[in-house]
Motif scaffolding. Sequence first.
Motif: not given
Length: 222
Positions: A150-174
Amino acid sequence: MEAPSPRRWQRRKDERTGEIIEAALGLFCEKGFSATKLDDIARAAGVTKGTPYLYFDGKEAILKAVVRATLIDRLGEIEAECRDYRGSRTVLIRRLMLKWWDEVGSTELAGLCKLMVAEAANFPELARFYHDEVIVRSRALMRAVLLDGVREGEFRPMPDTDAVIDALQAPLLMNMIWQHSFARFDESATGSYTKQRLETTLDLVLAALTAAGTTRQGNPTT
């Protein structure tokens, strides 16, 4: 009779603990924590019944040693890789997630994830250990990578970073849990197909995160 040198004794101790940890990993993943007895571990390790007590305080200590020697050691390696990394965070996230799948998710080690989920309510102290040493650290690592992006402008601002972490890690855990539960009944759940599923979900989440969208190689999409 010559007494063994401290170095030789330490080497033999390391070999013994390694044999016990390896045997325990297989049994824990196959039978579960509750059903595995210390005698079973000793037998599988090829040592006498009392030997595990020479190196560990009990079965709980062996499980912690298993987690430290496998998952936590790998987390440490990934943390070091992130500290030294310079480049696209999109590429880094893909690399880390697929590395974890190749070295953990697609191997016997994935059974530890299913084991901890299954046994968390029965062994809260072990669940707390796994939560603090594996889950919290892995989420903190992913959070740092996302915020760098986000700081480097590669990712858009995230209102809920934890939700994004869930979206990334949940498929791996499942996928990891599925491999050690229902995959035996799912003819499509081969190793390559499961990894393909993981890559597909990564593509979807990362495309939503990036300011301009990227391919798997990190090049701008057209």
